[in-house]
Design an enzyme around this catalytic site. Structure first.
Site, PDB file in Angstrom:
ATOM      1  N   ASP A   1      -0.614 -10.531  16.584  1.00 37.85           N
ATOM      2  CA  ASP A   1      -0.465 -10.413  15.127  1.00 37.85           C
ATOM      3  C   ASP A   1       0.411  -9.222  14.743  1.00 37.85           C
ATOM      4  O   ASP A   1       1.172  -9.293  13.770  1.00 37.85           O
ATOM      5  CB  ASP A   1      -1.839 -10.290  14.464  1.00 37.85           C
ATOM      6  CG  ASP A   1      -2.632 -11.593  14.505  1.00 37.85           C
ATOM      7  OD1 ASP A   1      -2.013 -12.644  14.766  1.00 37.85           O
ATOM      8  OD2 ASP A   1      -3.854 -11.559  14.291  1.00 37.85           O
TER       9      ASP A   1
ATOM     10  N   SER B   1     -13.386 -14.352  24.395  1.00 38.75           N
ATOM     11  CA  SER B   1     -14.089 -13.353  23.609  1.00 38.75           C
ATOM     12  C   SER B   1     -13.246 -12.099  23.399  1.00 38.75           C
ATOM     13  O   SER B   1     -12.249 -12.117  22.694  1.00 38.75           O
ATOM     14  CB  SER B   1     -15.423 -13.036  24.306  1.00 38.75           C
ATOM     15  OG  SER B   1     -16.273 -12.303  23.472  1.00 38.75           O
TER      16      SER B   1
ATOM     17  N   LYS C   1     -13.736 -18.465  22.172  1.00 40.67           N
ATOM     18  CA  LYS C   1     -15.059 -17.915  21.833  1.00 40.67           C
ATOM     19  C   LYS C   1     -14.874 -16.828  20.774  1.00 40.67           C
ATOM     20  O   LYS C   1     -14.439 -15.720  21.079  1.00 40.67           O
ATOM     21  CB  LYS C   1     -15.746 -17.338  23.066  1.00 40.67           C
ATOM     22  CG  LYS C   1     -17.113 -16.727  22.758  1.00 40.67           C
ATOM     23  CD  LYS C   1     -17.724 -16.113  24.016  1.00 40.67           C
ATOM     24  CE  LYS C   1     -19.058 -15.454  23.702  1.00 40.67           C
ATOM     25  NZ  LYS C   1     -18.895 -14.231  22.878  1.00 40.67           N
TER      26      LYS C   1
END
Length: 711
Positions: free
Chosen positions: A481, A470, A496
């Protein structure tokens, strides 16, 4: 995200206004019916991907609910299942009609079968087991058929109890051999005596198990039924009964108001099993681990209330209370004396919930390690203590120690507040999007760091594993990224990619004669990386993949029932971090080191071996064969002894502020010693520090034009 959630709440409230949820419905004030009706209504209006409640849905609920009631198939008979099956496609109709006939039937039958089992286990354990007989137990309960009659059920219980007793019997023989070796005068016990002692241990375990079951009330079993319904929507939608909601709040905030002790039910007594460091009980220094709490008296009451034999949850409710209030506990001390002890309740912080940091030196360089167990926050007030504030403070303290690189350890971190992720990520980048959040039927909302200040612009490594979930995945994904950090860990994280909000069910009621109805944790949104990809199912793929103990165990989102699917949305606009001059080469170097690392090779072998042993479902109940199998396993496991002997030459040290705390807190000092010892044997931390050493910072980064990623 807050805006989207408020829009969702408003929509549900407006819709609910015409539904008039009250405690009087068709003249039947049944709380269970109200809960079913209210919860399924909120699900249908608020869930991100609401399912049709139809016959197929009913079949899934039926299967999961029966399995939840009797997972080992030791209570229900095949005849019970056949009787229940008339409801297999009717649960959806019962939900619509606000009926609970199916639940009533299964609940009453389970109580009957459990009463029979109580008599059964006592009868079986009154007779000696023959550990020389050739017998096998099959623990593949999922494929095991239900018992057809009482004889088959009794034999099923007999095999399980014999298996339990055999384990104790083996341990007792092993202990006796050690005792004889150490003491020539030790009086050897016969096999008959040891067998009886092993049955007595099993009998005590079953007695405690059924005492726990006796503490469960009808409402507890009804919660299981409700959750069998709501979990069909997805694995993270969940109904919290009132006390479960309290526990959830404590887990998320790391705080509670009470005396600061962990309690356990033991033979009708409430036993103190841990004193929480820094709490009122710890400061008072009048209670200790092992004490039994007999009575509880509030400051505004004349007489104490006996909690002997009381449900643990009810006893805890009496002992807990608001900060500043006094409670008097009648304590039976470990030495048998009785004492009345006054304690002023206070806010208790669960230290193990919070971020902690350490410095470590490697080749004359100082590095920092921050362990973050979860992204905690106060659900009532975000401005109180939270993960982002603590991580920021730890980084400031580490910089004061001249830190040259930072490791953030997110292993086993199951998530928490999404806002804390945004705030933490903002400590490492100038500004920009951190995560995209999508509510069904709406355009994605971009949650961004808008503060151009960068608290830490040096080398950064993030450690993850299969249980990093999560919010952990969002932080790791954002840093990956942006190419801000190198991610080291499992092939992928948990996977998740959904957002849950907790809705207080009491707010929907016009009037309420039944007290607290609890809350519903509801999946309302999905989140996406800034590159547009979802972490749902796929998780975050590590830059440097290393094996660990979970590598061959099915524990991710993709292994759960009813997960939402993976998908993708357009990327957000974000600027790659250009602070490194050798990012890809550093990853290549790390991969090469990891591929040649003998400790990691052994860890992978061990993970495969553990999976192999987990897949074994049949066990011999003959002592000689049981012993031979254990000895074989121990022989096979010897090659993994090196795992625990692995040490580095790294030495970890607490920060100055913590050293001052330790002067008054020996418990904290012991916890940090254990943590530092664990870090010094941690091959993943060792590699993370090597990566930090390799990473070269571009000192003219800010003078360059940033590379922008456009969607």
């Amino acid at each position: 995200m807050k805006k989207s959630f408020l829009v969702l709440m408003l929509t549900i409230i407006v819709s609910a206004a015409s539904c008039s949820f009250t405690t009087k419905m068709d003249g039947d004030p049944d709380k269970d019916r109200i809960l079913i009706d209210l919860i399924t209504y909120v699900l249908s209006k608020g869930h991100y991907d609401a399912k049709d409640i139809n016959d197929d849905f009913s079949k899934e609920v039926f299967t999961d609910y029966i399995d939840a009631l009797d997972p080992l198939k030791r209570y229900f008979y095949q005849s019970d299942i056949e009787e229940f099956k008339k409801f297999e496609t009717l649960i959806d109709d019962q939900i619509r009609d606000k009926e609970i006939l199916f639940f009533n039937l299964t609940y009453d039958r389970l109580q009957e079968r459990m009463r029979q089992a109580r008599a059964l286990y006592k009868e079986i354990l009154d007779k000696p087991f023959n550990f020389e007989k050739e017998e096998v137990i099959n623990t593949n309960y999922e494929k095991l058929p239900y018992a057809s009659d009482k004889a088959e059920m009794k034999n099923r219980w007999r095999l399980q109890l014999k298996f339990n007793a055999l384990s104790s019997y083996y341990d007792k023989i092993d202990e006796q051999v050690d005792s004889i070796t150490k003491n020539k005068d030790y009086k050897r016990k016969t096999g008959v005596v040891l067998e009886k002692e092993s049955r007595d241990i099993t009998k005590t375990s079953l007695k405690e198990y059924f005492e726990f079951a006796d503490d469960l009330e009808r409402k507890d079993w009804f919660s299981i039924y409700i959750n069998s319904i709501v979990e069909e929507f997805d694995p993270h939608t969940f109904y919290f009964a009132p006390q479960d909601k309290d526990r959830f709040d404590i887990a998320m905030s790391g705080k509670l108001e009470g005396i600061g002790a962990r309690l356990q039910k033991k033979n009708d007594n409430v036993k103190i099993i841990e004193i929480i460091s820094g709490g009122p009980a710890w400061r008072g220094n009048k209670v200790e681990v092992g004490d039994l709490i007999m009575k509880v008296k509030q400051e505004d009451e004349q007489e104490p209330v006996s909690i002997v034999g009381m449900r643990l949850d009810d006893a805890v409710s009496l002992i807990k209370g608001p900060k500043g209030t006094k409670v008097t506990l009648t304590i039976k001390k470990v030495d048998g004396t009785i004492d009345n002890i006054d304690i002023i309740r206070d806010v208790v912080e669960l230290e193990e919930t919070y971020a902690k940091s350490s410095t470590v030196k490697k080749n004359d360089k100082t590095f920092g390690v921050i362990n973050l167990p979860k992204f905690y926050f106060n659900m009532q007030d975000y401005n109180q203590r939270n993960a982002a504030k603590d991580v920021k403070q730890e980084i400031i303290r580490l910089k004061e120690e001249n830190m040259e690189g930072l490791v953030i350890d997110l292993r086993d971190n199951g998530g928490g507040s999404l806002q804390t992720v945004v705030d933490i990520a903002g400590l490492f980048i100038d500004k920009g999007p951190i995560v995209q959040v999508k509510t069904k039927g709406e355009s994605p909302e971009v949650l961004s760091d808008k503060d151009r200040n960068v608290l830490w612009d040096g080398p950064l490594v993030i450690l993850v594993n299969e249980l990093s979930a999560s919010a952990s995945e969002i932080l790791a994904a954002a840093m990956q990224d942006y190419k801000r950090a190198i991610i080291i860990g499992s092939k992928q994280t948990y996977g998740k990619g959904t957002v849950q909000n907790v809705m207080d069910l009491n707010r929907w009621m016009r009037s309420n004669d039944f007290g607290d109805l609890g809350a519903l944790k509801l999946t309302t949104q999905k989140f996406y990386r800034v590159n547009g990809g979802s972490t749902q199912l796929e998780g975050v793929k590590s830059d440097v993949v290393v094996p660990d103990r979970y590598s061959y165990i099915d524990i991710g989102e993709k292994d759960q029932e009813n997960p939402l699917p993976w998908d993708k949305i357009p990327a957000a606009d974000y600027e790659l971090w250009d602070g490194y001059i050798d990012f890809e080469q550093t990853i290549t170097n790390s991969k090469a080191r990891m591929a040649a690392n003998e400790q990691l090779k052994l860890i992978e072998e061990n993970a495969k071996w553990v999976r192999e042993k987990r897949d074994v479902k049949k066990y011999s109940l003959n002592y000689s064969e049981y012993k031979a199998n254990i000895m074989l396993n121990e022989k096979q496991a010897e090659r993994f002894d090196k795992l625990n002997k692995y040490v580095t030459n790294l030495s970890f040290e607490s920060l100055p502020y913590e050293k001052n705390l330790m002067k008054k807190d020996s418990i904290l000092e012991e916890k940090r010693k254990r943590w530092h010892k664990s870090l010094s044997k941690d091959v993943y931390i060792e590699e993370a520090l090597s990566v930090l050493e390799d990473m070269k910072i571009n000192n003219i980064r800010k003078a360059k034009n940033p590379l922008t990623i456009k969607n």
